[in-house]
Design a protein around this motif. Structure first.
Motif, PDB file in Angstrom:
ATOM      1  N   ASP A   1      13.540  88.998   1.897  1.00  0.00           N
ATOM      2  CA  ASP A   1      12.519  87.953   1.966  1.00  0.00           C
ATOM      3  C   ASP A   1      13.004  86.740   2.749  1.00  0.00           C
ATOM      4  O   ASP A   1      12.202  85.981   3.299  1.00  0.00           O
ATOM      5  CB  ASP A   1      12.121  87.547   0.546  1.00  0.00           C
ATOM      6  CG  ASP A   1      10.888  86.658   0.519  1.00  0.00           C
ATOM      7  OD1 ASP A   1       9.969  86.888   1.326  1.00  0.00           O
ATOM      8  OD2 ASP A   1      10.843  85.734  -0.310  1.00  0.00           O
TER       9      ASP A   1
ATOM     10  N   PRO B   1      10.180  89.212  11.827  1.00  0.00           N
ATOM     11  CA  PRO B   1       9.513  90.397  11.281  1.00  0.00           C
ATOM     12  C   PRO B   1      10.168  91.692  11.753  1.00  0.00           C
ATOM     13  O   PRO B   1      10.655  91.791  12.877  1.00  0.00           O
ATOM     14  CB  PRO B   1       8.081  90.275  11.812  1.00  0.00           C
ATOM     15  CG  PRO B   1       8.194  89.441  13.039  1.00  0.00           C
ATOM     16  CD  PRO B   1       9.327  88.498  12.792  1.00  0.00           C
TER      17      PRO B   1
ATOM     18  N   PHE C   1       9.741  93.591   0.590  1.00  0.00           N
ATOM     19  CA  PHE C   1       9.716  92.137   0.711  1.00  0.00           C
ATOM     20  C   PHE C   1      10.166  91.649   2.092  1.00  0.00           C
ATOM     21  O   PHE C   1      10.441  90.463   2.260  1.00  0.00           O
ATOM     22  CB  PHE C   1      10.522  91.468  -0.407  1.00  0.00           C
ATOM     23  CG  PHE C   1       9.764  91.417  -1.710  1.00  0.00           C
ATOM     24  CD1 PHE C   1       9.084  90.277  -2.092  1.00  0.00           C
ATOM     25  CD2 PHE C   1       9.703  92.522  -2.540  1.00  0.00           C
ATOM     26  CE1 PHE C   1       8.363  90.236  -3.275  1.00  0.00           C
ATOM     27  CE2 PHE C   1       8.988  92.496  -3.727  1.00  0.00           C
ATOM     28  CZ  PHE C   1       8.315  91.345  -4.094  1.00  0.00           C
ATOM     29  N   ARG C   2      10.205  92.549   3.065  1.00  0.00           N
ATOM     30  CA  ARG C   2      10.453  92.136   4.447  1.00  0.00           C
ATOM     31  C   ARG C   2       9.155  91.680   5.091  1.00  0.00           C
ATOM     32  O   ARG C   2       8.079  92.203   4.816  1.00  0.00           O
ATOM     33  CB  ARG C   2      11.009  93.306   5.270  1.00  0.00           C
ATOM     34  CG  ARG C   2      12.499  93.522   5.205  1.00  0.00           C
ATOM     35  CD  ARG C   2      13.318  92.403   5.805  1.00  0.00           C
ATOM     36  NE  ARG C   2      13.005  92.083   7.185  1.00  0.00           N
ATOM     37  CZ  ARG C   2      13.629  92.615   8.243  1.00  0.00           C
ATOM     38  NH1 ARG C   2      14.579  93.520   8.065  1.00  0.00           N
ATOM     39  NH2 ARG C   2      13.323  92.239   9.457  1.00  0.00           N
ATOM     40  N   HIS C   3       9.262  90.703   5.972  1.00  0.00           N
ATOM     41  CA  HIS C   3       8.163  90.391   6.873  1.00  0.00           C
ATOM     42  C   HIS C   3       8.133  91.499   7.923  1.00  0.00           C
ATOM     43  O   HIS C   3       9.164  91.807   8.529  1.00  0.00           O
ATOM     44  CB  HIS C   3       8.384  89.032   7.538  1.00  0.00           C
ATOM     45  CG  HIS C   3       8.293  87.881   6.586  1.00  0.00           C
ATOM     46  ND1 HIS C   3       9.271  87.615   5.649  1.00  0.00           N
ATOM     47  CD2 HIS C   3       7.331  86.939   6.416  1.00  0.00           C
ATOM     48  CE1 HIS C   3       8.918  86.550   4.947  1.00  0.00           C
ATOM     49  NE2 HIS C   3       7.754  86.121   5.382  1.00  0.00           N
TER      50      HIS C   3
ATOM     51  N   THR D   1       0.828  91.060  10.865  1.00  0.00           N
ATOM     52  CA  THR D   1       2.121  90.710  10.279  1.00  0.00           C
ATOM     53  C   THR D   1       1.890  90.391   8.811  1.00  0.00           C
ATOM     54  O   THR D   1       0.818  89.914   8.424  1.00  0.00           O
ATOM     55  CB  THR D   1       2.769  89.504  10.978  1.00  0.00           C
ATOM     56  OG1 THR D   1       1.882  88.385  10.902  1.00  0.00           O
ATOM     57  CG2 THR D   1       3.084  89.813  12.421  1.00  0.00           C
ATOM     58  N   GLY D   2       2.873  90.689   8.005  1.00  0.00           N
ATOM     59  CA  GLY D   2       2.724  90.446   6.576  1.00  0.00           C
ATOM     60  C   GLY D   2       3.995  90.815   5.836  1.00  0.00           C
ATOM     61  O   GLY D   2       5.029  91.097   6.444  1.00  0.00           O
ATOM     62  N   ILE D   3       3.896  90.808   4.526  1.00  0.00           N
ATOM     63  CA  ILE D   3       5.032  91.106   3.661  1.00  0.00           C
ATOM     64  C   ILE D   3       4.798  92.458   3.000  1.00  0.00           C
ATOM     65  O   ILE D   3       3.749  92.678   2.382  1.00  0.00           O
ATOM     66  CB  ILE D   3       5.211  90.011   2.596  1.00  0.00           C
ATOM     67  CG1 ILE D   3       5.414  88.651   3.277  1.00  0.00           C
ATOM     68  CG2 ILE D   3       6.391  90.327   1.679  1.00  0.00           C
ATOM     69  CD1 ILE D   3       5.400  87.483   2.324  1.00  0.00           C
TER      70      ILE D   3
ATOM     71  N   VAL E   1       5.264  95.132   0.226  1.00  0.00           N
ATOM     72  CA  VAL E   1       5.548  95.076  -1.210  1.00  0.00           C
ATOM     73  C   VAL E   1       5.513  96.495  -1.778  1.00  0.00           C
ATOM     74  O   VAL E   1       4.511  97.197  -1.604  1.00  0.00           O
ATOM     75  CB  VAL E   1       4.513  94.197  -1.948  1.00  0.00           C
ATOM     76  CG1 VAL E   1       4.887  94.067  -3.420  1.00  0.00           C
ATOM     77  CG2 VAL E   1       4.396  92.835  -1.289  1.00  0.00           C
TER      78      VAL E   1
ATOM     79  N   ILE F   1       0.647  95.764   1.734  1.00  0.00           N
ATOM     80  CA  ILE F   1       1.070  94.686   2.625  1.00  0.00           C
ATOM     81  C   ILE F   1       0.183  93.477   2.365  1.00  0.00           C
ATOM     82  O   ILE F   1      -1.043  93.605   2.274  1.00  0.00           O
ATOM     83  CB  ILE F   1       0.963  95.113   4.103  1.00  0.00           C
ATOM     84  CG1 ILE F   1       1.902  96.293   4.390  1.00  0.00           C
ATOM     85  CG2 ILE F   1       1.291  93.941   5.028  1.00  0.00           C
ATOM     86  CD1 ILE F   1       1.713  96.894   5.773  1.00  0.00           C
TER      87      ILE F   1
ATOM     88  N   ASP G   1       0.163  87.954   6.455  1.00  0.00           N
ATOM     89  CA  ASP G   1       0.660  86.588   6.622  1.00  0.00           C
ATOM     90  C   ASP G   1       0.901  86.356   8.115  1.00  0.00           C
ATOM     91  O   ASP G   1       1.886  86.844   8.650  1.00  0.00           O
ATOM     92  CB  ASP G   1       1.956  86.401   5.828  1.00  0.00           C
ATOM     93  CG  ASP G   1       2.513  84.987   5.949  1.00  0.00           C
ATOM     94  OD1 ASP G   1       1.730  84.078   6.272  1.00  0.00           O
ATOM     95  OD2 ASP G   1       3.731  84.811   5.734  1.00  0.00           O
TER      96      ASP G   1
ATOM     97  N   ARG H   1       1.749  84.436  -2.061  1.00  0.00           N
ATOM     98  CA  ARG H   1       2.873  85.243  -1.587  1.00  0.00           C
ATOM     99  C   ARG H   1       3.383  86.143  -2.706  1.00  0.00           C
ATOM    100  O   ARG H   1       3.387  85.751  -3.875  1.00  0.00           O
ATOM    101  CB  ARG H   1       4.022  84.341  -1.121  1.00  0.00           C
ATOM    102  CG  ARG H   1       3.836  83.729   0.240  1.00  0.00           C
ATOM    103  CD  ARG H   1       5.006  82.809   0.554  1.00  0.00           C
ATOM    104  NE  ARG H   1       6.283  83.503   0.456  1.00  0.00           N
ATOM    105  CZ  ARG H   1       6.853  84.178   1.450  1.00  0.00           C
ATOM    106  NH1 ARG H   1       6.246  84.260   2.615  1.00  0.00           N
ATOM    107  NH2 ARG H   1       8.022  84.767   1.286  1.00  0.00           N
TER     108      ARG H   1
END
Length: 205
Positions: free
Chosen positions: A45, A50, A64-66, A129-131, A133, A156, A159, A170
């Motif tokens: 995180d 990204p 939890f990676r972008h 783009t996003g996180i 999960v 995802i 973000d 988030r």
């Protein structure tokens, strides 16, 4: 004359106690595994750049990676309960991104964003783009998996948000339960209680 403890009953109790102790040890091992996983997620995180992912599948270390990911096709908007970045309750708008390969399809939920309205929004896909999960977003309905339809155990959170929506909350590492230590203590207490009760029963014989 002192009576001997019943062999069968003693064996059953000792096996039960051993099993409960084993479950307690297993929970402690799970605690160590969960803490290592949470540490990996926290480190991921903190990486601002990204991770660019080609294709449908997300790598195991994407938690939890972008990420930057392509969504070539989407389902209709699903509206589920959610909160925005300020913690206000409302509605999260989720689509299923669909990657097709011949007749087969791979599906992954994407949280487009948040609003106070349940009115569906339109987003037909593209690069986002996003996180990333691990796990399916709560409340999202996916079609039953089959030989031609595969559901990825991820979602995802976009973000920045998409389709003109506000930012969804988030993903928070604190939302991942880590109560294995409490479970371990419970099992050890169960084992001790069973042993004490049996010893008291033997004394009263």
């Amino acid at each position: 004359m002192k009576r001997r403890p019943p062999v069968l009953a003693t064996l059953v109790v000792l096996l039960a106690v051993a099993a409960m102790i084993g479950l307690g040890i297993w929970q402690l091992q799970r605690k160590t595994w969960k803490e290592a996983m949470l540490a990996r997620f926290a480190a991921a995180d903190a990486i601002p750049a990204p991770l660019v992912i080609a294709g449908a599948d997300l790598p195991q270390d994407a938690g939890f990676r972008h990420i930057r990911w392509s969504c070539p096709q989407t389902s209709a908007d699903q509206v589920v309960g959610g909160t925005n970045a300020a913690g206000q309750s409302g509605w999260a708008h989720v689509v299923l991104c669909i990657h097709r390969s011949g007749d087969a399809a791979t599906l992954l939920p994407v949280v487009l964003g948040w609003s106070m309205s349940v009115a569906p929004v339109q987003w037909t896909g593209g690069v986002l783009t996003g996180i990333a999960v691990p796990g399916i977003k709560s409340g999202v309905v996916l079609p039953e998996a089959s030989a031609l339809s595969r559901n990825l155990d991820w979602h995802i959170v976009a973000d920045p948000p998409l389709a003109g929506l506000a930012a969804n909350a988030r993903p928070d590492l604190h939302d991942i339960p880590n109560n294995h230590f409490a479970y371990a203590i419970q099992w050890f207490c169960f084992a001790a209680t069973a042993l004490v009760i049996y010893l008291l029963a033997l004394r009263k014989r």
